[in-house]
Design a protein around this motif. Structure first.
Motif, mmCIF file in Angstrom:
data_model
loop_
_atom_site.group_PDB
_atom_site.id
_atom_site.type_symbol
_atom_site.label_atom_id
_atom_site.label_comp_id
_atom_site.label_asym_id
_atom_site.label_seq_id
_atom_site.Cartn_x
_atom_site.Cartn_y
_atom_site.Cartn_z
ATOM 1 N N LEU A 1 0.942 -1.198 -0.058
ATOM 2 C CA LEU A 1 0.135 -0.159 0.017
ATOM 3 C C LEU A 1 1.123 1.200 -0.117
ATOM 4 C CD1 LEU A 1 -0.260 1.378 3.144
ATOM 5 C CD2 LEU A 1 -1.409 -0.782 3.457
ATOM 6 N N LEU A 2 0.375 2.128 -0.567
ATOM 7 C CA LEU A 2 1.208 3.646 -0.563
ATOM 8 C C LEU A 2 0.330 4.558 0.247
ATOM 9 C CD1 LEU A 2 1.106 2.455 -3.738
ATOM 10 C CD2 LEU A 2 2.959 4.094 -3.550
ATOM 11 N N VAL A 3 0.953 5.306 1.344
ATOM 12 C CA VAL A 3 0.507 5.959 2.300
ATOM 13 C C VAL A 3 1.148 7.061 2.814
ATOM 14 C CG1 VAL A 3 1.440 4.270 4.085
ATOM 15 C CG2 VAL A 3 -0.633 5.435 4.679
ATOM 16 N N GLY A 4 0.723 8.024 3.309
ATOM 17 C CA GLY A 4 1.715 9.284 3.928
ATOM 18 C C GLY A 4 2.157 8.887 4.831
ATOM 19 N N ARG A 5 3.489 9.324 5.195
ATOM 20 C CA ARG A 5 4.325 9.185 6.185
ATOM 21 C C ARG A 5 3.894 9.573 7.601
ATOM 22 N NH1 ARG A 5 9.920 8.615 5.490
ATOM 23 N NH2 ARG A 5 9.545 9.671 3.412
ATOM 24 N N ARG B 1 -6.664 18.915 8.073
ATOM 25 C CA ARG B 1 -6.875 19.547 6.763
ATOM 26 C C ARG B 1 -7.866 18.706 6.119
ATOM 27 N NH1 ARG B 1 -3.119 23.645 5.756
ATOM 28 N NH2 ARG B 1 -4.253 24.234 4.076
ATOM 29 N N VAL B 2 -8.536 19.555 5.182
ATOM 30 C CA VAL B 2 -9.470 18.812 4.173
ATOM 31 C C VAL B 2 -8.973 18.524 3.084
ATOM 32 C CG1 VAL B 2 -11.765 19.070 3.246
ATOM 33 C CG2 VAL B 2 -11.361 19.986 5.537
ATOM 34 N N LEU B 3 -9.048 17.339 2.326
ATOM 35 C CA LEU B 3 -8.681 16.969 1.163
ATOM 36 C C LEU B 3 -9.346 17.561 0.099
ATOM 37 C CD1 LEU B 3 -7.270 13.137 1.403
ATOM 38 C CD2 LEU B 3 -6.078 15.350 2.160
ATOM 39 N N PRO B 4 -8.696 18.352 -0.888
ATOM 40 C CA PRO B 4 -9.712 19.195 -1.844
ATOM 41 C C PRO B 4 -10.273 18.050 -2.587
ATOM 42 C CG PRO B 4 -7.479 19.999 -1.560
ATOM 43 C CD PRO B 4 -7.273 18.814 -0.755
ATOM 44 N N ASN C 1 -8.730 11.671 5.808
ATOM 45 C CA ASN C 1 -9.604 12.974 5.296
ATOM 46 C C ASN C 1 -10.537 12.920 6.436
ATOM 47 O OD1 ASN C 1 -10.463 15.109 4.184
ATOM 48 N ND2 ASN C 1 -11.639 13.850 2.587
ATOM 49 N N THR C 2 -10.445 14.043 7.387
ATOM 50 C CA THR C 2 -9.405 15.235 7.358
ATOM 51 C C THR C 2 -7.981 14.482 7.819
ATOM 52 O OG1 THR C 2 -9.752 15.814 9.705
ATOM 53 C CG2 THR C 2 -11.173 16.821 7.924
ATOM 54 N N HIS C 3 -6.952 15.377 7.432
ATOM 55 C CA HIS C 3 -5.778 14.599 7.728
ATOM 56 C C HIS C 3 -5.369 15.301 9.303
ATOM 57 C CE1 HIS C 3 -1.617 13.938 7.486
ATOM 58 N NE2 HIS C 3 -1.805 13.244 6.238
ATOM 59 N N SER C 4 -5.354 14.142 10.256
ATOM 60 C CA SER C 4 -5.068 14.552 11.446
ATOM 61 C C SER C 4 -3.870 15.312 11.829
ATOM 62 C CB SER C 4 -5.261 13.094 12.215
ATOM 63 O OG SER C 4 -4.811 13.385 13.572
ATOM 64 N N SER C 5 -2.761 14.741 11.231
ATOM 65 C CA SER C 5 -1.302 15.098 11.711
ATOM 66 C C SER C 5 -1.047 16.660 10.982
ATOM 67 C CB SER C 5 -0.269 14.449 11.196
ATOM 68 O OG SER C 5 -0.238 13.245 11.977
ATOM 69 N N ASP D 1 -0.826 20.633 3.480
ATOM 70 C CA ASP D 1 -2.174 20.548 3.567
ATOM 71 C C ASP D 1 -3.127 19.115 3.684
ATOM 72 O OD1 ASP D 1 -1.658 19.637 1.087
ATOM 73 O OD2 ASP D 1 -2.597 20.972 -0.209
ATOM 74 N N GLY D 2 -2.128 18.132 3.885
ATOM 75 C CA GLY D 2 -2.402 16.627 4.270
ATOM 76 C C GLY D 2 -2.528 15.987 3.048
ATOM 77 N N THR D 3 -2.291 16.420 1.782
ATOM 78 C CA THR D 3 -2.422 15.670 0.510
ATOM 79 C C THR D 3 -0.857 15.061 0.204
ATOM 80 O OG1 THR D 3 -1.400 17.752 -0.820
ATOM 81 C CG2 THR D 3 -3.950 17.526 -0.638
ATOM 82 N N LEU D 4 -0.881 14.271 -0.798
ATOM 83 C CA LEU D 4 0.616 13.788 -1.232
ATOM 84 C C LEU D 4 0.658 14.475 -2.567
ATOM 85 C CD1 LEU D 4 -0.514 10.071 -0.657
ATOM 86 C CD2 LEU D 4 0.856 11.242 0.775
ATOM 87 N N ASP D 5 2.047 14.462 -2.605
ATOM 88 C CA ASP D 5 2.414 14.924 -3.785
ATOM 89 C C ASP D 5 2.140 13.970 -5.008
ATOM 90 O OD1 ASP D 5 4.937 17.266 -5.227
ATOM 91 O OD2 ASP D 5 4.815 15.063 -6.313
#
Ligand SMILES: Cc1ncc(COP(=O)(O)O)c(C=O)c1O
Length: 374
Positions: free
Chosen positions: A62-66, A133-136, A125-129, A94-98
């Motif tokens: 899986l691919l996931v934010g750090r 933040r709300v994912l657009p 979503n929302t991104h806690s860390s 802003d909680g998104t990934l590049d």
């Protein structure tokens, strides 16, 4: 909520016979625009179930934010229990990934005999860390297109999905249309004592039921919890709006304080969380949290109040404040007053001169409005 719990009609949910659970699952699936939903004890279990449903083959990745909750705070359950490999990517502020990084990471292993097989993208979503933040929606559309290009699935850790929906003023299904599965927590802003759910297509939920059983999440008269969750859902618009405006008010108060000790970026406050940056090296977020919680004789003498505020040291230089249904506008004002008192006291004890109100940030408000007029 307590009354609804006491009056709930119940049955054995492990046999699918609890009418209150069944009704909650039906309502939630409809709200989320998913075929079916399954009630589970916690969001941690909901996330693990989703990963196990999507990543059934050995060598799945899986691919996931750090910084994602699923990666950092769930004991690496996806590896520990499910044997799934995680490829982590840097979360943006802003909680998104590049998206370029996401695509190049997927492409690097696509069709390769040497890499794990990328199967799933996990979003939060929302991104806690990132501070709630709300994912657009445009970003979610892009991730969906990317996932489709490489035949990947998307799971959204939507523990606070309803905060995102309320903040964006959209139906939850408008967000979840970009995902294959979603988890949702009832015991955060929605105010229930326990419970979460995982939702997706019919086959996904059939598999999720098996995995919930495997993980020991089958419950009996769970209707008492589902009744609380339903109350949370019914009143969410009002409670979450209130939490968000309280968080905004607090952030605005801290910003107007202009303290050299702590600062916020009000324009980054989108839901029920505020990250407060502790701006001086001689004060740690832990110590500031301790001061906010403790009540001293000086506080009572100086302010006429005895206020204890529980905050969370979040990073090496920030703390996190979170609002929920039991925190009122008045509590929020008291918390802002307390921060003013604590900041001034720390500054005095350090022997520094009183700071000018606009010393920390100049006079331009980060939202673009005039701080004095708002
Ligand atoms: C984004 C996110 N996902 C999942 C969870 C896990 O929730 P639970 O405590 O219900 O397992 C949390 C808990 O804080 C969370 O913030």
């Amino acid at each position: 909520m307590r009354q609804a719990m006491a009056q709930a009609e119940v049955g054995d949910d492990d046999y699918g016979e609890d009418p209150t659970v069944n009704e909650l699952q039906r309502l939630a699936a409809q709200l989320l625009g998913m075929e079916e939903a399954l009630f589970v004890p916690t969001s941690t279990m909901a996330n693990l179930i989703a990963v196990m449903c999507h990543c059934q083959r050995r060598g799945a990745q899986l691919l996931v934010g750090r910084e994602a909750h699923l990666h950092v705070f769930e004991q690496g359950g996806v590896a520990q229990v499910a044997g799934v490999h995680s490829q982590v990517l840097q979360d943006l502020p802003d909680g998104t990934l590049d998206l370029d990084e996401l695509e190049s990471t997927v492409r690097a292993g696509y069709g390769s005999r040497y890499h794990p097989r990328s199967v799933l993208i996990c979003l939060e979503n929302t991104h806690s860390s990132a501070g709630g933040r709300v994912l657009p929606l445009a970003y979610l559309r892009e991730v969906r297109l990317l996932a489709d290009r490489y035949k990947l699935r998307i799971h959204m850790d939507g523990a606070r999905l309803m905060n995102a929906a309320v903040a964006q003023g959209v139906a939850p299904a408008q967000i979840t249309q970009h995902c294959d599965s979603i988890s949702l927590c009832f015991s955060k802003g929605l105010g229930a004592p326990a419970g979460a759910l995982v939702a997706g297509c019919r086959e996904f939920v059939a598999e999720a039921w098996r995995i919930r059983k495997l993980l020991g999440g089958g419950m009996r008269q769970a209707g008492v919890l589902a009744a609380a969750a339903r109350v949370g859902l019914e009143r969410m618009e009002e409670t979450l709006q209130r939490d968000h405006s309280n968080a905004h008010r607090f952030a605005q108060g801290v910003w107007e304080l202009g303290s050299p000790i702590c600062s916020v970026n009000p324009s980054a406050v989108e839901t029920n969380m505020v990250l407060v940056r502790v701006a001086v090296p001689w004060l740690s977020p832990e110590k500031l949290c301790e001061h906010m919680q403790a009540v001293s004789e000086e506080e009572v003498a100086e302010t006429g109040q005895a206020v204890s505020v529980r905050l969370f040291p979040w990073t090496a230089r920030s703390l996190r404040a979170v609002w929920h249904c039991d925190v009122s506008a008045q509590d929020t004002q008291l918390a802002a007053n307390k921060l003013k008192f604590v900041a001034e006291q720390c500054w005095r004890e350090r022997g520094a001169a009183p700071a000018r109100p606009d010393a920390a940030h100049g006079s331009k408000h980060p939202c673009g409005c005039s701080a004095a007029a708002s």
